[in-house]
Write a protein that holds these residues in place. Structure first.
Motif, PDB file in Angstrom:
ATOM      1  N   SER A 159      47.838  45.574  46.446  1.00 15.48           N
ATOM      2  CA  SER A 159      47.669  44.208  45.932  1.00 15.48           C
ATOM      3  C   SER A 159      48.676  43.323  46.658  1.00 15.48           C
ATOM      4  O   SER A 159      49.153  43.681  47.738  1.00 15.48           O
ATOM      5  CB  SER A 159      47.853  44.162  44.412  1.00 15.48           C
ATOM      6  OG  SER A 159      49.135  44.648  44.039  1.00 15.48           O
ATOM      7  N   ASP A 160      49.014  42.177  46.073  1.00 10.66           N
ATOM      8  CA  ASP A 160      49.847  41.243  46.823  1.00 10.66           C
ATOM      9  C   ASP A 160      51.103  40.778  46.095  1.00 10.66           C
ATOM     10  O   ASP A 160      51.831  39.924  46.608  1.00 10.66           O
ATOM     11  CB  ASP A 160      49.033  40.021  47.261  1.00 10.66           C
ATOM     12  CG  ASP A 160      48.199  39.441  46.122  1.00 10.66           C
ATOM     13  OD1 ASP A 160      48.543  39.691  44.948  1.00 10.66           O
ATOM     14  OD2 ASP A 160      47.201  38.761  46.408  1.00 10.66           O
ATOM     15  N   SER A 161      51.384  41.325  44.926  1.00  9.16           N
ATOM     16  CA  SER A 161      52.626  40.981  44.230  1.00  9.16           C
ATOM     17  C   SER A 161      52.891  42.025  43.153  1.00  9.16           C
ATOM     18  O   SER A 161      51.987  42.782  42.770  1.00  9.16           O
ATOM     19  CB  SER A 161      52.544  39.593  43.580  1.00  9.16           C
ATOM     20  OG  SER A 161      51.679  39.624  42.452  1.00  9.16           O
ATOM     21  N   GLY A 162      54.119  42.046  42.653  1.00 14.77           N
ATOM     22  CA  GLY A 162      54.449  42.985  41.592  1.00 14.77           C
ATOM     23  C   GLY A 162      53.600  42.787  40.366  1.00 14.77           C
ATOM     24  O   GLY A 162      53.150  43.758  39.737  1.00 14.77           O
ATOM     25  N   ALA A 163      53.362  41.538  39.996  1.00  9.76           N
ATOM     26  CA  ALA A 163      52.557  41.256  38.802  1.00  9.76           C
ATOM     27  C   ALA A 163      51.138  41.787  38.952  1.00  9.76           C
ATOM     28  O   ALA A 163      50.583  42.397  38.025  1.00  9.76           O
ATOM     29  CB  ALA A 163      52.537  39.758  38.515  1.00  9.76           C
ATOM     30  N   THR A 164      50.518  41.570  40.112  1.00  8.35           N
ATOM     31  CA  THR A 164      49.154  42.076  40.299  1.00  8.35           C
ATOM     32  C   THR A 164      49.150  43.606  40.341  1.00  8.35           C
ATOM     33  O   THR A 164      48.200  44.246  39.878  1.00  8.35           O
ATOM     34  CB  THR A 164      48.519  41.514  41.581  1.00  8.35           C
ATOM     35  OG1 THR A 164      49.340  41.834  42.714  1.00  8.35           O
ATOM     36  CG2 THR A 164      48.364  40.010  41.500  1.00  8.35           C
ATOM     37  N   GLY A 165      50.232  44.189  40.871  1.00  3.06           N
ATOM     38  CA  GLY A 165      50.351  45.645  40.850  1.00  3.06           C
ATOM     39  C   GLY A 165      50.429  46.181  39.440  1.00  3.06           C
ATOM     40  O   GLY A 165      49.861  47.246  39.128  1.00  3.06           O
ATOM     41  N   VAL A 166      51.123  45.466  38.555  1.00  3.58           N
ATOM     42  CA  VAL A 166      51.200  45.858  37.151  1.00  3.58           C
ATOM     43  C   VAL A 166      49.842  45.694  36.475  1.00  3.58           C
ATOM     44  O   VAL A 166      49.415  46.563  35.698  1.00  3.58           O
ATOM     45  CB  VAL A 166      52.284  45.031  36.423  1.00  3.58           C
ATOM     46  CG1 VAL A 166      52.166  45.184  34.906  1.00  3.58           C
ATOM     47  CG2 VAL A 166      53.676  45.461  36.886  1.00  3.58           C
ATOM     48  N   PRO A 225      53.858  39.251  51.382  1.00  3.49           N
ATOM     49  CA  PRO A 225      53.524  39.667  50.016  1.00  3.49           C
ATOM     50  C   PRO A 225      52.558  40.843  49.979  1.00  3.49           C
ATOM     51  O   PRO A 225      51.341  40.685  50.023  1.00  3.49           O
ATOM     52  CB  PRO A 225      52.897  38.402  49.409  1.00  3.49           C
ATOM     53  CG  PRO A 225      52.333  37.668  50.581  1.00  3.49           C
ATOM     54  CD  PRO A 225      53.251  37.949  51.725  1.00  3.49           C
ATOM     55  N   VAL A 226      53.126  42.050  49.889  1.00  2.00           N
ATOM     56  CA  VAL A 226      52.327  43.265  49.735  1.00  2.00           C
ATOM     57  C   VAL A 226      52.925  44.065  48.583  1.00  2.00           C
ATOM     58  O   VAL A 226      54.139  44.225  48.496  1.00  2.00           O
ATOM     59  CB  VAL A 226      52.337  44.128  51.017  1.00  2.00           C
ATOM     60  CG1 VAL A 226      51.535  45.416  50.790  1.00  2.00           C
ATOM     61  CG2 VAL A 226      51.759  43.352  52.194  1.00  2.00           C
ATOM     62  N   ALA A 227      52.072  44.548  47.712  1.00  4.10           N
ATOM     63  CA  ALA A 227      52.481  45.443  46.632  1.00  4.10           C
ATOM     64  C   ALA A 227      51.512  46.614  46.599  1.00  4.10           C
ATOM     65  O   ALA A 227      50.451  46.580  47.239  1.00  4.10           O
ATOM     66  CB  ALA A 227      52.490  44.713  45.291  1.00  4.10           C
ATOM     67  N   ALA A 228      51.874  47.652  45.878  1.00  3.11           N
ATOM     68  CA  ALA A 228      50.999  48.809  45.775  1.00  3.11           C
ATOM     69  C   ALA A 228      51.164  49.463  44.411  1.00  3.11           C
ATOM     70  O   ALA A 228      52.264  49.487  43.854  1.00  3.11           O
ATOM     71  CB  ALA A 228      51.296  49.821  46.880  1.00  3.11           C
ATOM     72  N   GLY A 285      50.735  42.567  56.675  1.00  2.00           N
ATOM     73  CA  GLY A 285      51.707  43.021  55.690  1.00  2.00           C
ATOM     74  C   GLY A 285      51.958  44.519  55.787  1.00  2.00           C
ATOM     75  O   GLY A 285      53.108  44.974  55.712  1.00  2.00           O
ATOM     76  N   CYS A 286      50.891  45.289  55.958  1.00  3.37           N
ATOM     77  CA  CYS A 286      51.061  46.748  56.050  1.00  3.37           C
ATOM     78  C   CYS A 286      51.799  47.131  57.326  1.00  3.37           C
ATOM     79  O   CYS A 286      52.608  48.074  57.333  1.00  3.37           O
ATOM     80  CB  CYS A 286      49.701  47.434  55.986  1.00  3.37           C
ATOM     81  SG  CYS A 286      48.892  47.305  54.371  1.00  3.37           S
ATOM     82  N   ALA A 287      51.558  46.404  58.418  1.00  2.84           N
ATOM     83  CA  ALA A 287      52.244  46.697  59.676  1.00  2.84           C
ATOM     84  C   ALA A 287      53.740  46.449  59.561  1.00  2.84           C
ATOM     85  O   ALA A 287      54.561  47.252  60.030  1.00  2.84           O
ATOM     86  CB  ALA A 287      51.646  45.844  60.800  1.00  2.84           C
TER      87      ALA A 287
END
Length: 450
Positions: free
Chosen positions: A114-121, A291-294, A327-329
């Motif tokens: 995803s793209d942020s901590g909140a969306t990851g949650v 902004p990358v989250a997982a 972002g992944c790179a």
């Protein structure tokens, strides 16, 4: 004719709405406008330099304008800037997923971007809920969170948040949760032992009576961030994980703030050898660049979604920029620097140095407690050290202290009357020395008049 600063300041006032900011208050002062960064320094449009004393909201790792990270983005730009993960893949997203599986706690073998901590949650919450639903377990729909928890600002993340100032207004919009006390050792008469016992007793009692309706417990492992950098007593996280496993409740570890070396290990769960069912990472994942989250999941969680098309067990969730190649790179390049520069291994020595430098504040009459784990530090300011009487919020002691630090050349942002010091992991001892001097001077200036 307006100067560049005056022009930008006017546009800022006219058009920008800043997060976590009372704009009427903000617009009555001259704004700080950052133009560039180099190392752990930030420079404003007027040429003034500032130490980045809170890692640009807890996420910068290697400093700013890092050649290796810049190059990773540039090289990826020459290939493709974005390609969706909906039904296809891209090279950096695949390689980063494999890397994350290799460095996170054992058993977390699947990666959802995803793209942020909140969306990851949000993803972790929905995965936990649907995990039980897909198995035909209809009753497990509730979540447990901890007092004063913060997991982001989207609706699901706010539902499992428990900071009244941030969350109470929105309660009518949210799903209800069970709340157990966080082990605030410094507020408990029994100290660490008493606080830990109270937390574990509350969780045990809740699970013994309600486990059949609880999907998951979500927790900030070892350090609770936005509540004031509260450090969990040793062994508490491990015991909570054991209780969840015993009662068939998933454990979600929110490592957005604590991950990537911040606590002295790669992930805070590693401190107690805890392997959660779901883990959320973000912030430092890309070194503070993009902004990358997982959200990482176990095979068991993943298998509950793995079914024939007709069963409709698909996880219907996604974001436009999920698994963005740029972002992944840069995340891959950041993790390579972690290895090459022994970033995590060097945190302990730096943390010890900071602790020794801040010791001068421990006996000051208005410093209630200095809480630290690795390079996450919170300095609590109080009206009276003996009685622990707090400053009234309207006195803005934390804000005034941070503004004084800015005048002295360092940026940070308080949590109420807790001064936060979370420097980039790449900070040298000399830089940490200078920043802690500014911290001490700022605190004494505001609380003791110099």
């Amino acid at each position: 004719m307006l100067t560049d600063y005056e022009r930008l300041a006017a546009m800022n006032k006219d058009h920008l709405w800043h997060p976590f900011t009372q704009m009427k208050d903000y617009n009555n002062s001259d704004p700080l406008i950052i133009e560039r960064g180099e190392g752990i320094m930030l420079y404003d449009v007027q040429g003034r330099a500032y130490y980045d004393g809170f890692s640009s909201v807890w996420l910068n790792v290697h400093g700013h304008n890092v050649p290796e990270l810049n190059q990773a983005i540039t090289e990826q730009l020459g290939r493709v800037a974005h390609s969706t993960l909906l039904g296809m893949a891209n090279v950096p997203a695949i390689e980063l997923a494999e890397k994350l599986v290799g460095i996170t706690p054992k058993g977390l073998n699947k990666v959802f971007y995803s793209d942020s901590g909140a969306t990851g949650v949000e993803i972790a919450i929905k995965m936990a809920y649907q995990h039980w639903h897909n198995q035909g377990v209809r009753g497990k729909t509730k979540f447990i969170t901890m007092n004063q928890a913060y997991h982001g600002d989207t609706i699901g993340a706010v539902s499992v948040g428990a900071i009244p100032l941030y969350h109470d207004l929105f309660r009518p919009m949210l799903f209800p949760t069970y709340v157990v006390p966080y082990p605030y050792a410094y507020r408990h008469e029994g100290g660490e032992t008493g606080a830990m016992k109270a937390t574990l007793t509350a969780l045990r009692n809740l699970l013994e009576t309600c486990a059949d309706e609880i999907a998951a417990l979500i927790i900030e492992p070892i350090v609770q961030g936005a509540s004031g950098i509260i450090v969990m007593p040793p062994g508490c996280l491990r015991e909570m994980a054991v209780l969840c496993r015993k009662h068939g409740v998933l454990l979600i570890a929110d490592e957005v703030a604590t991950g990537f070396g911040r606590t002295g290990v790669m992930f805070a769960c590693d401190l107690e050898d805890v392997s959660p069912d779901l883990m959320v990472v973000g912030k430092g994942l890309t070194g503070g660049y993009l902004p990358v989250a997982a959200t990482l999941a176990t095979d068991e969680v993943y298998r509950s979604f793995y079914a024939d098309y007709q069963e409709q067990k698909t996880f219907f969730h996604g974001h436009s920029y999920t698994g963005n190649p740029l972002g992944c790179a840069v995340a891959l390049a950041s993790l390579k620097l972690f290895e090459e520069r022994n970033m995590v291994e060097r945190v302990s020595a730096k943390a010890s140095f900071v602790e020794s430098k801040l010791a001068v504040l421990k006996e000051r009459p208005h410093v209630g407690e200095i809480r630290q784990k690795g390079l996450m530090i919170g300095i609590e300011l109080v009206r009276d050290k003996v009685s622990r009487e707090p400053y009234d919020w309207s006195e803005r002691i934390g804000v005034r202290t941070s503004l004084r630090a800015r005048e002295l050349g360092m940026l940070t942002r308080p949590l109420g009357n807790v001064i936060v010091f979370i420097p980039p992991l790449a900070s040298s001892e000399a830089e940490l020395d200078a920043m802690t001097d500014i911290l001490a001077e700022s605190i004494l200036h505001v609380t003791e008049g110099g």
